[in-house]
Design an enzyme around this catalytic site. Structure first.
Site, short mmCIF file in Angstrom:
data_model
loop_
_atom_site.label_atom_id
_atom_site.label_comp_id
_atom_site.label_asym_id
_atom_site.label_seq_id
_atom_site.Cartn_x
_atom_site.Cartn_y
_atom_site.Cartn_z
N HIS A 46 39.44 41.03 49.53
CA HIS A 46 38.20 40.32 49.86
C HIS A 46 38.00 40.07 51.35
O HIS A 46 36.88 39.76 51.77
CB HIS A 46 38.16 38.97 49.13
N ARG A 71 47.58 41.56 49.08
CA ARG A 71 46.73 41.92 47.95
C ARG A 71 46.01 43.20 48.32
O ARG A 71 45.18 43.22 49.23
CB ARG A 71 45.74 40.81 47.60
N ASP A 85 53.50 51.87 53.34
CA ASP A 85 53.96 52.63 54.50
C ASP A 85 53.83 51.84 55.80
O ASP A 85 54.64 52.01 56.72
CB ASP A 85 53.18 53.95 54.61
N GLU A 150 42.95 38.17 35.70
CA GLU A 150 41.74 37.43 36.05
C GLU A 150 40.54 37.85 35.22
O GLU A 150 39.40 37.73 35.66
CB GLU A 150 41.44 37.60 37.54
N ALA A 175 39.64 31.72 39.74
CA ALA A 175 38.20 31.82 39.99
C ALA A 175 37.56 32.89 39.11
O ALA A 175 36.60 32.63 38.37
CB ALA A 175 37.94 32.09 41.47
N ASP A 176 38.06 34.12 39.20
CA ASP A 176 37.50 35.20 38.39
C ASP A 176 37.79 34.99 36.91
O ASP A 176 36.96 35.35 36.05
CB ASP A 176 38.03 36.55 38.85
#
Length: 261
Positions: A46, A71, A85, A150, A175-176
């Site tokens: 996000h 994430r 990597d 989620e 939240a989701d």
């Protein structure tokens, strides 16, 4: 190869307290890492992230006590490979909804024959640009994989997802999840909390670590009591926004209006 101390802590059942990083700034990451959190979540899903930005943030955390968890922006093998990597040792994969998806994510973090991660160990930051000769043999065991639940589909498949070999922990995205359950904007709704408590029990029942993000300190204490062992207790955005709004309210007459998570 450097040991993944965060993964070791989860295996040992030690509680790890974290802070979310969404601003995409190496400076704020360096500042927050110096505070002493056990882990920082670098949110490439996000936040305004790119691989060079992520690299700079990982470099900013060098020498700190905080472990970087990234994430990933997507769960395809290319996205995961690029993050590993550049030096991440632990990833959080968003919107995991099946055991097959979780298995593919784990495979993307492993060199063959255990997985499908592309082999370029002599050319990547993760191996200290080829100087760490042990990386190619030790990476498979040191990379940490966290999967995020989620959605309703993820809830329905939680037992199978958590049981996947190579999944080190299950992270619950309130939240989701709340939105998926019909309570958009209400992550602390009793029905959502009940589902989260059930997810904790299922994941713990198959021996997997469980994590969650909440901005409510009392709720964070509840989740820790319920044996969640990696708990994020704030975000860089809300810490900054609440701080500047409160300062403005005292001196400019404006009310703080930061919403809960």
């Amino acid at each position: 190869m450097t040991r993944n101390r965060f993964k070791d802590a989860l295996t040992a059942g030690e509680t790890q307290i974290g802070l979310w990083q969404t601003l995409g700034s190496p400076i704020t990451v360096e500042l927050c890492a110096a505070a002493g959190f056990d882990w920082l979540l670098l949110d490439a899903e996000h936040g305004p992230y790119s691989i060079p930005v992520l690299l700079a943030q990982l470099q900013a955390m060098n020498g700190s006590a905080s472990h970087p968890v990234v994430r990933v922006p997507a769960t395809d093998s290319t996205s995961i490979r690029q993050v590993l990597d550049v030096g991440a040792m632990t990833i959080l994969a968003p919107f995991v909804e099946s055991a097959a998806q979780a298995g593919a994510i784990v495979a993307a973090t492993r060199y063959a024959p255990e997985g499908v991660r592309g082999l370029a160990a002599g050319q990547i930051r993760a191996s200290r640009w080829g100087r760490d000769a042990a990386y190619i043999d030790e990476a498979n065991s040191q990379i940490g994989v966290l999967v995020q639940i989620e959605s309703r589909a993820g809830v329905d498949a939680i037992a199978e997802i958590a049981a996947v070999n190579g999944v080190d922990g299950v992270f619950i995205g309130p939240a989701d999840l709340a939105a998926s359950l019909g309570y958009r904007g209400q992550p602390e709704h009793p029905e959502v909390r009940a589902v989260i408590d059930r997810l904790i029990d299922v994941a713990r029942g198959v021996g997997k670590a469980v994590g969650v993000l909440t901005l409510n300190e009392q709720l964070a204490a509840h989740y820790i009591e319920r044996r969640c062992t990696f708990v994020a207790v704030g975000t860089d955005v809300t810490v900054l926004a609440k701080g500047v709004d409160a300062l403005a309210a005292r001196f400019c007459g404006r009310a703080a209006t930061v919403a809960g998570y």
